[in-house]
Design a protein around this motif. Structure first.
Motif, PDB file in Angstrom:
ATOM      1  N   ALA A   5       7.452  -1.715   3.681  1.00 47.94           N
ATOM      2  CA  ALA A   5       7.379  -3.134   4.053  1.00 47.94           C
ATOM      3  C   ALA A   5       7.094  -3.286   5.545  1.00 47.94           C
ATOM      4  O   ALA A   5       6.247  -4.097   5.953  1.00 47.94           O
ATOM      5  CB  ALA A   5       8.669  -3.851   3.672  1.00 47.94           C
ATOM      6  N   ASN A   6       7.782  -2.519   6.367  1.00 52.50           N
ATOM      7  CA  ASN A   6       7.600  -2.637   7.814  1.00 52.50           C
ATOM      8  C   ASN A   6       6.201  -2.210   8.256  1.00 52.50           C
ATOM      9  O   ASN A   6       5.577  -2.876   9.093  1.00 52.50           O
ATOM     10  CB  ASN A   6       8.664  -1.820   8.554  1.00 52.50           C
ATOM     11  N   LEU A   7       5.709  -1.107   7.717  1.00 48.20           N
ATOM     12  CA  LEU A   7       4.364  -0.658   8.065  1.00 48.20           C
ATOM     13  C   LEU A   7       3.310  -1.643   7.569  1.00 48.20           C
ATOM     14  O   LEU A   7       2.311  -1.902   8.249  1.00 48.20           O
ATOM     15  CB  LEU A   7       4.105   0.737   7.496  1.00 48.20           C
ATOM     16  N   ASN A   8       3.522  -2.192   6.384  1.00 50.99           N
ATOM     17  CA  ASN A   8       2.607  -3.194   5.828  1.00 50.99           C
ATOM     18  C   ASN A   8       2.547  -4.407   6.756  1.00 50.99           C
ATOM     19  O   ASN A   8       1.465  -4.874   7.108  1.00 50.99           O
ATOM     20  CB  ASN A   8       3.077  -3.586   4.420  1.00 50.99           C
ATOM     21  N   ASP A   9       3.697  -4.899   7.184  1.00 49.53           N
ATOM     22  CA  ASP A   9       3.727  -6.061   8.071  1.00 49.53           C
ATOM     23  C   ASP A   9       3.095  -5.761   9.428  1.00 49.53           C
ATOM     24  O   ASP A   9       2.540  -6.655  10.069  1.00 49.53           O
ATOM     25  CB  ASP A   9       5.160  -6.554   8.259  1.00 49.53           C
ATOM     26  N   ALA A  10       3.170  -4.517   9.866  1.00 50.27           N
ATOM     27  CA  ALA A  10       2.568  -4.116  11.137  1.00 50.27           C
ATOM     28  C   ALA A  10       1.064  -3.858  11.015  1.00 50.27           C
ATOM     29  O   ALA A  10       0.391  -3.644  12.022  1.00 50.27           O
ATOM     30  CB  ALA A  10       3.262  -2.860  11.667  1.00 50.27           C
ATOM     31  N   GLY A  11       0.545  -3.881   9.785  1.00 51.26           N
ATOM     32  CA  GLY A  11      -0.873  -3.602   9.578  1.00 51.26           C
ATOM     33  C   GLY A  11      -1.227  -2.145   9.810  1.00 51.26           C
ATOM     34  O   GLY A  11      -2.377  -1.815  10.080  1.00 51.26           O
ATOM     35  N   ASP A  12      -0.259  -1.254   9.674  1.00 51.42           N
ATOM     36  CA  ASP A  12      -0.475   0.178   9.858  1.00 51.42           C
ATOM     37  C   ASP A  12      -0.865   0.783   8.511  1.00 51.42           C
ATOM     38  O   ASP A  12      -0.046   1.365   7.806  1.00 51.42           O
ATOM     39  CB  ASP A  12       0.797   0.834  10.408  1.00 51.42           C
ATOM     40  N   TRP A  13      -2.141   0.629   8.167  1.00 48.77           N
ATOM     41  CA  TRP A  13      -2.602   1.028   6.839  1.00 48.77           C
ATOM     42  C   TRP A  13      -2.556   2.536   6.653  1.00 48.77           C
ATOM     43  O   TRP A  13      -2.239   3.016   5.558  1.00 48.77           O
ATOM     44  CB  TRP A  13      -4.001   0.493   6.573  1.00 48.77           C
ATOM     45  N   ALA A  14      -2.845   3.302   7.692  1.00 50.32           N
ATOM     46  CA  ALA A  14      -2.747   4.758   7.579  1.00 50.32           C
ATOM     47  C   ALA A  14      -1.303   5.166   7.330  1.00 50.32           C
ATOM     48  O   ALA A  14      -1.029   6.065   6.534  1.00 50.32           O
ATOM     49  CB  ALA A  14      -3.293   5.431   8.837  1.00 50.32           C
ATOM     50  N   GLY A  15      -0.368   4.483   7.992  1.00 48.88           N
ATOM     51  CA  GLY A  15       1.047   4.760   7.775  1.00 48.88           C
ATOM     52  C   GLY A  15       1.483   4.423   6.370  1.00 48.88           C
ATOM     53  O   GLY A  15       2.247   5.175   5.748  1.00 48.88           O
ATOM     54  N   VAL A  16       1.010   3.295   5.835  1.00 52.03           N
ATOM     55  CA  VAL A  16       1.343   2.909   4.462  1.00 52.03           C
ATOM     56  C   VAL A  16       0.795   3.947   3.485  1.00 52.03           C
ATOM     57  O   VAL A  16       1.507   4.428   2.604  1.00 52.03           O
ATOM     58  CB  VAL A  16       0.798   1.498   4.123  1.00 52.03           C
ATOM     59  N   ALA A  17      -0.464   4.299   3.628  1.00 49.95           N
ATOM     60  CA  ALA A  17      -1.094   5.262   2.705  1.00 49.95           C
ATOM     61  C   ALA A  17      -0.395   6.617   2.757  1.00 49.95           C
ATOM     62  O   ALA A  17      -0.275   7.293   1.731  1.00 49.95           O
ATOM     63  CB  ALA A  17      -2.575   5.396   3.023  1.00 49.95           C
ATOM     64  N   ALA A  18       0.093   7.002   3.919  1.00 45.53           N
ATOM     65  CA  ALA A  18       0.760   8.298   4.069  1.00 45.53           C
ATOM     66  C   ALA A  18       2.085   8.354   3.321  1.00 45.53           C
ATOM     67  O   ALA A  18       2.619   9.442   3.095  1.00 45.53           O
ATOM     68  CB  ALA A  18       0.987   8.595   5.548  1.00 45.53           C
ATOM     69  N   LEU A  19       2.607   7.219   2.891  1.00 40.76           N
ATOM     70  CA  LEU A  19       3.852   7.186   2.119  1.00 40.76           C
ATOM     71  C   LEU A  19       3.628   7.539   0.650  1.00 40.76           C
ATOM     72  O   LEU A  19       4.590   7.686  -0.105  1.00 40.76           O
ATOM     73  CB  LEU A  19       4.512   5.808   2.219  1.00 40.76           C
ATOM     74  N   TYR A  20       2.374   7.666   0.245  1.00 43.09           N
ATOM     75  CA  TYR A  20       2.022   8.002  -1.138  1.00 43.09           C
ATOM     76  C   TYR A  20       1.707   9.488  -1.275  1.00 43.09           C
ATOM     77  O   TYR A  20       1.156  10.104  -0.354  1.00 43.09           O
ATOM     78  CB  TYR A  20       0.780   7.217  -1.584  1.00 43.09           C
ATOM     79  N   ALA A  21       2.006  10.027  -2.442  1.00 45.48           N
ATOM     80  CA  ALA A  21       1.527  11.366  -2.783  1.00 45.48           C
ATOM     81  C   ALA A  21       0.000  11.324  -2.788  1.00 45.48           C
ATOM     82  O   ALA A  21      -0.597  10.255  -2.973  1.00 45.48           O
ATOM     83  CB  ALA A  21       2.061  11.767  -4.160  1.00 45.48           C
ATOM     84  N   VAL A  22      -0.634  12.451  -2.592  1.00 44.24           N
ATOM     85  CA  VAL A  22      -2.094  12.504  -2.544  1.00 44.24           C
ATOM     86  C   VAL A  22      -2.705  11.855  -3.781  1.00 44.24           C
ATOM     87  O   VAL A  22      -3.693  11.134  -3.690  1.00 44.24           O
ATOM     88  CB  VAL A  22      -2.593  13.961  -2.380  1.00 44.24           C
ATOM     89  N   ASP A  23      -2.103  12.075  -4.947  1.00 42.41           N
ATOM     90  CA  ASP A  23      -2.610  11.493  -6.195  1.00 42.41           C
ATOM     91  C   ASP A  23      -1.795  10.275  -6.623  1.00 42.41           C
ATOM     92  O   ASP A  23      -1.875   9.847  -7.782  1.00 42.41           O
ATOM     93  CB  ASP A  23      -2.640  12.537  -7.299  1.00 42.41           C
TER      94      ASP A  23
END
Length: 123
Positions: free
Chosen positions: A15-33
């Motif tokens: 939620a915090n990264l999303n609100d900050a617009g840190d898209w690379a940070g948001v994506a990094a929270l996911y497994a590669v697949d």
């Protein structure tokens, strides 16, 4: 740190990264697949960390504030867990959107990540 705490922290960090617009940070929270479905399109899956990053980058810029609560994490094994949480999304000049997420987590190399994140809107 316990599994429940680690997964709840992941939800809050998202939620915090999303609100900050840190898209690379948001994506990094996911497994590669990993895969995600937005609350506005809960049956429209975006699969893969790279595709998730591209989907966020394609969004128009906006100011948001996500509030997450009622987080309940259930540990399934030493490397998997699921959770449900409530979410309120605030955008300037719009009524709040209320819904939540169903999450599936996986631990890879000692790090908890989203394997699946499915949003929904309640009203």
């Amino acid at each position: 740190m316990g599994v429940e705490h680690a997964c709840a922290k992941l939800i809050a960090r998202y939620a915090n990264l999303n609100d900050a617009g840190d898209w690379a940070g948001v994506a990094a929270l996911y497994a590669v697949d990993g895969r995600m479905a937005r609350p506005t399109a809960p049956d429209d899956w975006i699969t893969g960390r790279d595709a998730i990053l591209a989907a966020f980058r394609a969004r128009p810029a906006r100011t948001t504030r996500h509030l997450c609560s009622n987080i309940v994490v259930d540990v399934l094994s030493s490397d998997s867990a699921v959770a449900e949480s409530a979410m309120a999304l605030f955008l300037p000049g719009e009524p709040p959107k209320l819904g939540g997420f169903y999450d599936r987590f996986v631990r890879e190399d000692g790090k908890w990540l989203f394997a699946e994140r499915r949003g929904f809107l309640s009203f």
